[in-house]
Write an enzyme that holds these catalytic residues in place. Structure first.
Site, PDB file in Angstrom:
ATOM      1  N   THR A  55       0.825  -1.212   0.000  1.00 44.30           N
ATOM      2  CA  THR A  55       0.000   0.000   0.000  1.00 44.30           C
ATOM      3  C   THR A  55       0.857   1.260   0.000  1.00 44.30           C
ATOM      4  OG1 THR A  55      -1.834  -1.128   1.063  1.00 44.30           O
ATOM      5  CG2 THR A  55      -1.743   1.250   1.350  1.00 44.30           C
ATOM      6  N   THR A  83       1.897  -4.758   4.050  1.00 38.59           N
ATOM      7  CA  THR A  83       1.777  -5.219   5.439  1.00 38.59           C
ATOM      8  C   THR A  83       1.288  -6.661   5.542  1.00 38.59           C
ATOM      9  OG1 THR A  83      -0.468  -4.336   5.557  1.00 38.59           O
ATOM     10  CG2 THR A  83       1.309  -2.901   6.328  1.00 38.59           C
TER      11      THR A  83
HETATM   12  N1  ASN Z   1      -2.560  -5.467   0.458  1.00 34.74           N
HETATM   13  C1  ASN Z   1      -1.504  -4.615   0.938  1.00 34.74           C
HETATM   14  C2  ASN Z   1      -0.199  -5.408   0.845  1.00 34.74           C
HETATM   15  O1  ASN Z   1       0.106  -6.168   1.711  1.00 34.74           O
HETATM   16  C3  ASN Z   1      -1.802  -4.164   2.332  1.00 34.74           C
HETATM   17  C4  ASN Z   1      -0.885  -3.068   2.863  1.00 34.74           C
HETATM   18  O2  ASN Z   1       0.245  -2.922   2.463  1.00 34.74           O
HETATM   19  N2  ASN Z   1      -1.367  -2.269   3.809  1.00 34.74           N
HETATM   20  O3  ASN Z   1       0.492  -5.274  -0.130  1.00 34.74           O
END
Ligand code: ASN
Length: 332
Positions: free
Chosen positions: A12, A88
């Site tokens: 993200t 994440t």
């Molecule tokens: N879907 C994202 C990922 O893990 C979630 C994030 O980065 N907050 O790439």
């Protein structure tokens, strides 16, 4: 001033929030976003940036871990610290995998990301990035996750919230640092013993089984056991599972052992350690030769096994090494 290498892998933090406010990956824009959003980075360190790949972290697999570990290894002498921007969702898996792929780091290797894209007004990206860069300039010989003012050992971390800025926890190991007015490193840090060592073999010949009430053992007959070398069982509490009647898992576990599959018990409870001697089901598992993952996270358990299976053809060597601490992932 310290030299830091900022490595982009996606997530993200690398995404744009479109008109519908749904984050989407935008490979061409990320370096501009960082340069534009963060002129003050230059006050903390001299930062070089490199886009290694651009993935939603759900698409990260062992090939990405190898590329990332090899790239850091290649650049190791050129920088004082490394920051990896990462999604994440699987950040804790990558951090754990890196801790086995890059043992004995003397320099900080810090993973961070965000819950909201950098370009959104109320994003946590900016703060996480500034914190991670500052942490990477410090004397921290660890592969760590820096998120929302906490610094956790990577292979002790798990993603614990989907929506909260406080997205990570480290249930069985205290934070390595807390970020407030000042940053204070704690004194329970890793002490590297020897040179940095790169290891790039991760096996996928393992399977994770989460136990739940009414798990139908007949379904487990569909798992092709021939390709599996280790079965990780995410059991109840201290390492328990159904033992009596039609739902008993003992016949399946015996079948696994007949196929030379290593049985490893981890827990659905995040805090404390598995103790198979506590209750009858655990004791029966122990009698079958099952291993306990102790206080390791499921992420560390899986990535450690992937690393050990990738490096040792003999399962008896894998079991011997699995119960020993390798990179700070296990309290012995
Ligand atoms: N879907 C994202 C990922 O893990 C979630 C994030 O980065 N907050 O790439």
């Amino acid at each position: 001033m310290k030299n830091i290498l900022l490595i982009q892998t996606g997530g993200t933090i690398a995404m744009d929030s479109g008109d519908d406010q749904k984050p989407t990956l935008n490979a061409s824009k990320w370096a501009d976003l960082i340069d534009g959003a963060l002129p003050e980075l230059a006050e903390i360190a001299k930062v070089d940036t490199h886009k290694l790949f651009m993935e939603d972290s759900s698409d990260i697999n062992r090939k990405h871990w190898v590329a990332l570990a090899s790239f850091i290894h290649k650049q190791y002498q050129n920088y004082d610290g490394f920051v990896v921007l990462h999604g994440t969702d699987t950040m804790a898996y990558t951090a754990s995998a890196l801790s086995f792929a890059l043992q004995n780091t003397h320099k900080p290797i810090i993973l961070t990301g965000s819950q909201v894209p950098m370009s959104s007004i109320r994003s946590d990206a900016r703060r996480n990035l500034v914190n991670a860069i500052e942490i990477a300039t410090m004397d921290l010989p660890e592969i760590a996750i820096c998120f929302n003012d906490h610094v956790f050992r990577g292979n002790r971390s798990s993603k614990i919230s989907i929506g909260d800025f406080d997205a990570f926890g480290s249930p069985n190991y205290p934070p390595l640092a807390e970020i407030g007015l000042h940053i204070e490193l704690q004194n329970h840090l890793q002490e590297p013993s020897g040179e940095l060592r790169l290891s790039t073999d991760f096996s996928d010949q393992l399977f994770l089984l989460k136990i739940y009430p009414n798990l139908n053992p007949a379904f487990l007959q569909e798992i092709p056991l021939q390709g599996v070398r280790a079965l990780v069982i995410e059991a109840f509490g201290s390492g328990n599972f159904p033992l009596s009647g039609d739902y008993s898992l003992i016949p399946f576990f015996k079948q696994c052992l007949e196929n030379d599959i290593l049985l490893v018990f981890t827990s659905q409870a995040a805090y404390d350690a598995v103790d198979l001697s506590n209750y009858e089901s655990g004791r029966q598992a122990l009698q079958l030769g099952a291993l306990s993952a102790g206080d390791m996270t499921t992420e560390a358990t899986l990535t450690k096994l992937m690393y050990l299976l990738g490096n040792h053809a003999d399962n008896s060597v894998v079991s011997k090494k699995f119960i020993q601490n390798i990179a700070g992932e296990l309290t012995e």
